[in-house]
Motif scaffolding. Structure first.
Motif, short mmCIF file in Angstrom:
data_model
loop_
_atom_site.label_atom_id
_atom_site.label_comp_id
_atom_site.label_asym_id
_atom_site.label_seq_id
_atom_site.Cartn_x
_atom_site.Cartn_y
_atom_site.Cartn_z
N PHE A 161 10.05 6.91 18.24
CA PHE A 161 11.06 7.54 17.39
C PHE A 161 10.77 9.00 17.05
CE2 PHE A 161 12.07 3.07 16.55
CZ PHE A 161 13.45 3.10 16.68
N THR A 162 9.59 9.50 17.39
CA THR A 162 9.25 10.88 16.99
C THR A 162 8.85 11.78 18.15
OG1 THR A 162 6.93 10.31 16.55
CG2 THR A 162 8.49 10.10 14.71
N ASP A 163 8.60 11.22 19.34
CA ASP A 163 8.12 12.03 20.46
C ASP A 163 9.11 11.93 21.62
OD1 ASP A 163 6.81 13.31 22.51
OD2 ASP A 163 4.91 12.25 22.26
N PRO A 164 9.91 12.96 21.87
CA PRO A 164 10.91 12.90 22.95
C PRO A 164 10.31 12.68 24.32
CG PRO A 164 11.33 14.76 21.47
CD PRO A 164 9.99 14.20 21.09
N ARG A 201 3.41 1.94 4.65
CA ARG A 201 3.26 3.38 4.93
C ARG A 201 3.91 3.75 6.26
NH1 ARG A 201 -1.63 3.48 3.53
NH2 ARG A 201 -2.60 3.17 5.57
N LEU A 202 3.77 2.89 7.26
CA LEU A 202 4.37 3.16 8.56
C LEU A 202 5.90 3.18 8.46
CD1 LEU A 202 4.26 3.53 11.63
CD2 LEU A 202 4.07 1.03 11.84
N VAL A 203 6.46 2.19 7.78
CA VAL A 203 7.92 2.13 7.63
C VAL A 203 8.43 3.33 6.84
CG1 VAL A 203 9.82 0.82 6.61
CG2 VAL A 203 8.00 -0.38 7.85
N ALA A 204 7.71 3.72 5.79
CA ALA A 204 8.13 4.86 4.98
C ALA A 204 8.13 6.14 5.80
CB ALA A 204 7.23 4.99 3.76
N ARG A 205 7.10 6.36 6.58
CA ARG A 205 7.01 7.57 7.40
C ARG A 205 8.07 7.58 8.49
NH1 ARG A 205 1.67 9.67 9.72
NH2 ARG A 205 3.05 11.46 9.94
N SER A 207 10.99 6.07 8.36
CA SER A 207 12.28 6.27 7.71
C SER A 207 12.50 7.73 7.35
CB SER A 207 12.37 5.41 6.44
OG SER A 207 12.26 4.04 6.76
N GLU A 208 11.43 8.42 7.00
CA GLU A 208 11.53 9.84 6.67
C GLU A 208 11.68 10.70 7.92
OE1 GLU A 208 8.90 13.28 4.33
OE2 GLU A 208 8.24 11.19 4.37
N ALA A 209 11.05 10.29 9.01
CA ALA A 209 11.02 11.13 10.21
C ALA A 209 12.21 10.93 11.13
CB ALA A 209 9.73 10.87 10.99
N SER A 210 12.86 9.75 11.08
CA SER A 210 13.89 9.43 12.08
C SER A 210 15.12 8.82 11.43
CB SER A 210 13.32 8.46 13.13
OG SER A 210 14.34 7.95 13.95
N ARG A 214 15.91 4.77 10.54
CA ARG A 214 16.40 4.36 9.22
C ARG A 214 17.70 3.56 9.34
NH1 ARG A 214 15.87 8.85 7.29
NH2 ARG A 214 17.99 9.69 7.49
N THR A 215 18.59 3.97 10.25
CA THR A 215 19.86 3.26 10.44
C THR A 215 19.61 1.85 10.99
OG1 THR A 215 21.06 5.32 10.83
CG2 THR A 215 22.07 3.28 11.65
N LEU A 216 18.72 1.75 11.98
CA LEU A 216 18.43 0.45 12.57
C LEU A 216 17.69 -0.46 11.59
CD1 LEU A 216 17.37 1.50 16.18
CD2 LEU A 216 19.51 0.41 15.47
N TRP A 217 16.81 0.12 10.79
CA TRP A 217 16.06 -0.66 9.81
C TRP A 217 17.00 -1.32 8.79
CZ3 TRP A 217 11.23 -2.36 9.85
CH2 TRP A 217 10.67 -2.85 8.68
N GLU A 218 18.04 -0.60 8.44
CA GLU A 218 19.00 -1.12 7.45
C GLU A 218 19.82 -2.28 8.00
OE1 GLU A 218 21.22 2.32 6.33
OE2 GLU A 218 19.63 3.12 5.03
N LEU A 219 19.86 -2.47 9.33
CA LEU A 219 20.56 -3.60 9.91
C LEU A 219 19.82 -4.92 9.67
CD1 LEU A 219 21.66 -2.16 13.39
CD2 LEU A 219 23.03 -2.39 11.30
N HIS A 220 18.52 -4.84 9.38
CA HIS A 220 17.67 -6.00 9.10
C HIS A 220 17.68 -7.00 10.26
CE1 HIS A 220 15.63 -7.96 5.46
NE2 HIS A 220 15.22 -8.61 6.53
#
Length: 286
Positions: A161-164, A201-205, A207-210, A214-220
């Motif tokens: 999610f952070t490295d193209p 901590r991983l989920v928080a980072r 969610s902040e970076a991508s 964050r959108t996919l995480w909210e789908l649960h």
């Protein structure tokens, strides 16, 4: 979700059998000359577990109420149960087993030996959160080696999610599916690790970076990754299509991931070419 229920008959039998296996001297009680049965008396188990004798008797007679997880843990200590037996006790009582010890970053020597015995099959060991813990040589050649001291630099979900450049190694039309697989698997891992600071901590980072994460995480969405197929766009051997088989360790916090060539494809030949390229590169470097 499957609803868990108490199995009173099996619970009663397991408690009785476990009580018979514990010798009084093992728990600091005198053996005494007047014991009629092996092991502990019912009232002794109740005393060691901090409950009333009547309550424990009803459990062994398969007519008691459902014990709480706290009471089951006390019984497990009193009966000197192993971790497997403790899990079994909780399941019979209709409760999810307590979180046990995890392997952490330690990969067993046997598993490392297995990686070395698979020279033609890309294989790596991941934590349930997605940290790359070990790779064999051909996996490093195919997927890229991970050598980093940063907190999440070796984490496959973080890098996805952070490295193209990581995504560039996979066909564009497959990337959305891979994103959902990563997030659903991480969601399952964080639920198993309830309250774990590293997982939070991983989920928080992420969610902040991508925004995508964050959108996919909210789908649960929740799905443990066990098997799938992947296409890798490698700069030396081209596009290679592989089966991905995930073998879970008994503790559940590590998995061995094998990338195998499907029958009837050219994947085996491409991997063989990659092995030769790797050996030539090693020879020239030496």
């Amino acid at each position: 979700m499957l609803r868990m229920t108490i199995n009173r008959r099996e619970l009663a039998d397991f408690l009785h059998r476990s009580r018979d296996r514990v010798q009084p001297q093992e728990v600091g009680l005198p053996a005494g000359p007047r014991r009629r049965t092996p092991g502990l008396r019912r009232e002794e188990v109740a005393q060691l577990a901090g409950m009333s004798a009547d309550y424990y008797v009803r459990l062994e007679q398969a007519r008691g109420p459902q014990p709480s997880p706290q009471m089951l843990s006390a019984l497990a200590r009193a009966l000197r149960l192993s971790s497997d037996e403790c899990d079994h006790l909780h399941l019979l009582a209709g409760h999810r087993p307590p979180a046990g010890r995890t392997s952490g970053d330690h990969v067993s020597p046997g598993l490392l030996h297995l990686l070395d015995q698979l020279p033609t099959t890309p294989a790596q060991v991941l934590s349930d959160l997605g940290d790359v813990l070990a790779q064999n040589a051909i996996a490093r050649a195919l997927l890229g080696g991970v050598c980093t001291v940063s907190e999440h630099g070796r984490n496959v979900v973080w890098r996805w999610f952070t490295d193209p450049t990581v995504r560039a190694a996979y066909p564009e039309e497959d990337r959305e599916r891979y994103s959902r697989v990563h997030v659903a698997d991480l969601r399952a891992a964080t639920a198993r690790r309830a309250g774990d600071p590293a997982a939070a901590r991983l989920v928080a980072r992420l969610s902040e970076a991508s925004d995508e994460f964050r959108t996919l995480w909210e789908l649960h969405e929740v799905a443990v990754r066990r098997h799938s197929r992947v296409r890798v766009l490698h700069h030396e051997i081209g596009s290679v299509y592989l089966g991905c088989q995930v073998l879970l360790a008994p503790e559940g916090d590590q998995r061995l991931v094998l990338f195998t060539p499907p029958p009837g494809t050219d994947a085996m030949g491409r991997l063989a070419l990659l092995e030769v390229i790797g050996e030539e590169r090693f020879f020239l470097a030496g």
